[in-house]
Design a protein around this motif. Structure first.
Motif, PDB file in Angstrom:
ATOM      1  N   ARG A   1      -3.564   5.432   1.370  1.00 45.60           N
ATOM      2  CA  ARG A   1      -4.624   5.486   0.373  1.00 45.60           C
ATOM      3  C   ARG A   1      -5.436   6.765   0.577  1.00 45.60           C
ATOM      4  O   ARG A   1      -4.897   7.857   0.454  1.00 45.60           O
ATOM      5  N   GLN A   2      -6.732   6.637   0.955  1.00 46.02           N
ATOM      6  CA  GLN A   2      -7.555   7.834   1.143  1.00 46.02           C
ATOM      7  C   GLN A   2      -7.632   8.288   2.602  1.00 46.02           C
ATOM      8  O   GLN A   2      -8.301   9.277   2.909  1.00 46.02           O
ATOM      9  N   THR A   3      -6.952   7.588   3.495  1.00 44.07           N
ATOM     10  CA  THR A   3      -7.109   7.834   4.929  1.00 44.07           C
ATOM     11  C   THR A   3      -5.956   8.672   5.473  1.00 44.07           C
ATOM     12  O   THR A   3      -4.789   8.313   5.317  1.00 44.07           O
ATOM     13  N   ALA A   4      -6.319   9.778   6.127  1.00 41.89           N
ATOM     14  CA  ALA A   4      -5.325  10.635   6.778  1.00 41.89           C
ATOM     15  C   ALA A   4      -5.154  10.200   8.230  1.00 41.89           C
ATOM     16  O   ALA A   4      -6.135   9.996   8.950  1.00 41.89           O
ATOM     17  N   ILE A   5      -3.910  10.045   8.654  1.00 42.59           N
ATOM     18  CA  ILE A   5      -3.578   9.587  10.002  1.00 42.59           C
ATOM     19  C   ILE A   5      -2.652  10.612  10.641  1.00 42.59           C
ATOM     20  O   ILE A   5      -1.692  11.062  10.016  1.00 42.59           O
ATOM     21  N   ARG A   6      -2.940  10.972  11.876  1.00 48.50           N
ATOM     22  CA  ARG A   6      -2.066  11.909  12.606  1.00 48.50           C
ATOM     23  C   ARG A   6      -1.513  11.201  13.838  1.00 48.50           C
ATOM     24  O   ARG A   6      -2.232  10.460  14.522  1.00 48.50           O
ATOM     25  N   ALA A   7      -0.226  11.435  14.112  1.00 46.82           N
ATOM     26  CA  ALA A   7       0.416  10.770  15.254  1.00 46.82           C
ATOM     27  C   ALA A   7       1.462  11.675  15.878  1.00 46.82           C
ATOM     28  O   ALA A   7       1.960  12.607  15.244  1.00 46.82           O
TER      29      ALA A   7
ATOM     30  N   ILE B   1       0.847  -1.187   0.000  1.00 44.87           N
ATOM     31  CA  ILE B   1       0.000   0.000   0.000  1.00 44.87           C
ATOM     32  C   ILE B   1       0.882   1.236   0.000  1.00 44.87           C
ATOM     33  O   ILE B   1       1.852   1.311   0.757  1.00 44.87           O
ATOM     34  N   PRO B   2       0.579   2.235  -0.832  1.00 44.58           N
ATOM     35  CA  PRO B   2       1.390   3.458  -0.817  1.00 44.58           C
ATOM     36  C   PRO B   2       1.180   4.236   0.482  1.00 44.58           C
ATOM     37  O   PRO B   2       0.054   4.439   0.923  1.00 44.58           O
ATOM     38  N   LEU B   3       2.278   4.662   1.092  1.00 48.62           N
ATOM     39  CA  LEU B   3       2.239   5.412   2.346  1.00 48.62           C
ATOM     40  C   LEU B   3       3.096   6.661   2.200  1.00 48.62           C
ATOM     41  O   LEU B   3       4.276   6.585   1.842  1.00 48.62           O
ATOM     42  N   HIS B   4       2.498   7.803   2.490  1.00 48.70           N
ATOM     43  CA  HIS B   4       3.209   9.094   2.426  1.00 48.70           C
ATOM     44  C   HIS B   4       3.107   9.760   3.788  1.00 48.70           C
ATOM     45  O   HIS B   4       2.043   9.755   4.416  1.00 48.70           O
ATOM     46  N   THR B   5       4.206  10.348   4.265  1.00 49.08           N
ATOM     47  CA  THR B   5       4.169  11.068   5.538  1.00 49.08           C
ATOM     48  C   THR B   5       4.947  12.368   5.438  1.00 49.08           C
ATOM     49  O   THR B   5       5.902  12.495   4.662  1.00 49.08           O
TER      50      THR B   5
END
Length: 514
Positions: free
Chosen positions: A298-304, A271-275
């Motif tokens: 993908r289409q999901t934004a994740i904050r950490a 899966i493509p992952l960009h940060t």
């Protein structure tokens, strides 16, 4: 007469040559003493040198072996810097002036050792105001260009029982080393885990002799072809670029990463992952505090945000994160953890979780720990059989015994805890028109086994959910399954595997409700 003149001229040349050679023979200990004096003063170290030769022809040059720096003369730790052999070119003025100036220095092997220590979790620092050079300037040594094709950086652990971290540095080049404003540099180095090559340019210094950890550094980096397979449990090829600035024990880093084929071994879906991220790194021990990480899966934004720190008693890093998803897609997250061509369920989701990955040479999935809550909206099951059961449940719950009309799962929410590859759910509820399900249980990521138990709450009584003679049986059984406030309450269980679940009435609980 001419022959006699030529003879005297030749003798004069020989005498002059002998004088020059004798002068350079005498200059060697002089240059050695001045160089050691300058280095001792500049680095607040006891500098030792096994051999040093000054050559006159074809141009002034130095050659030496066994150069080492013991910071503040300490014998209880290895030398700060060791150079097995070196050579340098210099002009005559560079050897005689107050400042010893070398044009080009080539090092045959270089080891730099950073002593143990570092900042605490609050990110405190010891930097001097404006990064001014420390005391002990005295006589100076300035190198116009320094080249080392093979070097090692060792960063000691605070724990005396642990081996230092090693970084192999290739093609290190520095300019104006020893200048008051710091030295510009270019270097390539190999990062041990994830394994990959880092290219960096920047400015290092001025050197802080009394506290090397507060030496300023700034620059840009490019991390290429980092192999995530060197970390057990995950995979992919990562690239990253960004900038950094600060002092060795507190470096502020901002950058981006791209992993077009990120995967977790349990599912093996690429899966493509960009940060993008902002972090503080203690360059003396590698501990990292993540101020902000914004990821796109993908289409999901994740904050950490969180920390990646060296463990005290176990090999590796201890990772602690606070993760949130405000408006993501369930199928994007499940693709990382479920080994099937299509996610078993899709829909909009919210999630908040504490993520802990303890140190240790163990598969990431096996040691991953989660503790959080989630909520789904407008969810549907990919399995036609499961979705058909949900649709039927909705219709029967409303008292409609027909066979038309799909439903979506709404208000699916719950708490979850994950440990040793198994997820335990509590307070798990979801609703469809006419029915609500309340469950608790577990799901194993590797075996995909399901074990849930709970209650099915129907708006209608049992008689209305059945037809023919079954409706009479429902009427007789209704007192045993009466729901406070109206409707029906049935104890249920779900078992089997994700691909072949089994739904049924929990007979034992139904007959012995206490």
């Amino acid at each position: 007469m001419k022959k006699r003149f030529a003879l005297w001229l030749g003798l004069a040349a020989l005498v002059l040559g002998a004088a020059v050679v004798a002068g350079f023979w005498q200059i060697t200990p002089f240059v050695r003493d001045r160089a050691l004096e300058a280095l001792n003063s500049r680095f607040e170290s006891r500098v030792s040198l096994s051999t040093l030769q000054v050559k006159a022809f074809p141009a002034p040059a130095l050659e030496g072996t066994g150069l080492s720096f013991r910071h503040q003369g300490r014998e209880d730790i290895p030398p700060l810097i060791e150079v097995p052999a070196f050579s340098a070119g210099a002009g005559l003025s560079g050897l005689w002036g107050k400042t010893i100036r070398l044009r080009r220095v080539e090092l045959a092997g270089l080891t730099i050792r950073i002593p143990a220590g570092g900042v605490n979790a609050a990110g405190r620092q010891l930097i001097k105001p404006n990064g001014q050079p420390s005391r002990g300037m005295g006589r100076r040594v300035v190198i116009d260009e320094l080249v080392s094709r093979s070097a090692t950086l060792e960063i000691a652990s605070k724990d005396p029982g642990k081996l230092p971290r090693h970084f192999d540095i290739h093609n290190l080049e520095m300019w104006q080393l020893g200048a008051a404003e710091g030295a510009s540099f270019r270097a390539s180095l190999t990062n041990p885990k994830p394994e990959g090559r880092i290219e960096t340019t920047g400015v290092f210094g001025p050197w802080q002799a009394d506290e090397p950890r507060t030496t300023p550094v700034r620059g840009n980096y490019r991390f290429e072809q980092a192999n995530l397979d060197t970390i057990k449990g995950i995979g992919g090829i990562l690239s990253s670029n960004g900038r950094y600035q600060g002092v060795l024990e507190r470096i502020e880093v901002s950058g981006t990463t791209e992993t077009p084929n990120f995967s977790i071994d349990v599912a093996r879906h690429e899966i493509p992952l960009h940060t993008t991220f902002d972090a503080i790194v203690d360059g003396t021990n590698g501990n990292t505090w993540l101020e902000r990480v914004d990821a796109k899966l993908r289409q999901t934004a994740i904050r950490a945000r969180g920390s990646i720190v060296r463990a005290v008693e176990t090999k590796g890093r201890h990772i602690t994160l606070d993760v949130s998803i405000e408006d993501g897609r369930l199928e994007d997250i499940m693709a990382l953890a479920v080994n099937s061509a299509k996610a078993p369920m899709d829909g909009r989701m919210r999630l908040k979780s504490k993520v802990v990955i303890p140190a240790g040479d163990t598969d990431v999935v096996a040691k991953l720990q989660l503790d959080g809550t989630f909520e789904l909206a407008q969810a549907r099951f990919a399995s036609l059989d499961v979705q058909r059961r949900i649709d039927t449940l909705s219709r029967r719950g409303r008292g409609d015994i027909g066979d038309e009309g799909p439903s979506v799962v709404s208000r699916l929410r719950g708490r979850f805890v994950m440990d040793q590859g198994s997820i335990r759910f509590s307070e798990l509820t979801f609703g469809v028109p006419g029915a609500t399900v309340q469950l608790a249980g577990s799901y194993n990521l590797r075996s995909e086994e399901i074990a849930f138990a709970g209650d099915l709450l129907l708006d209608a009584n049992l008689r209305r959910t059945m037809s023919g003679w079954k409706s009479i049986m429902g009427f007789i059984a209704q007192p045993f399954f009466r729901r406070p406030g109206g409707g029906s309450k049935l104890p249920i269980r779900i078992s089997g595997t994700r691909s072949n679940p089994t739904f049924g009435l929990d007979v034992k609980k139904a007959l012995l409700p206490g």
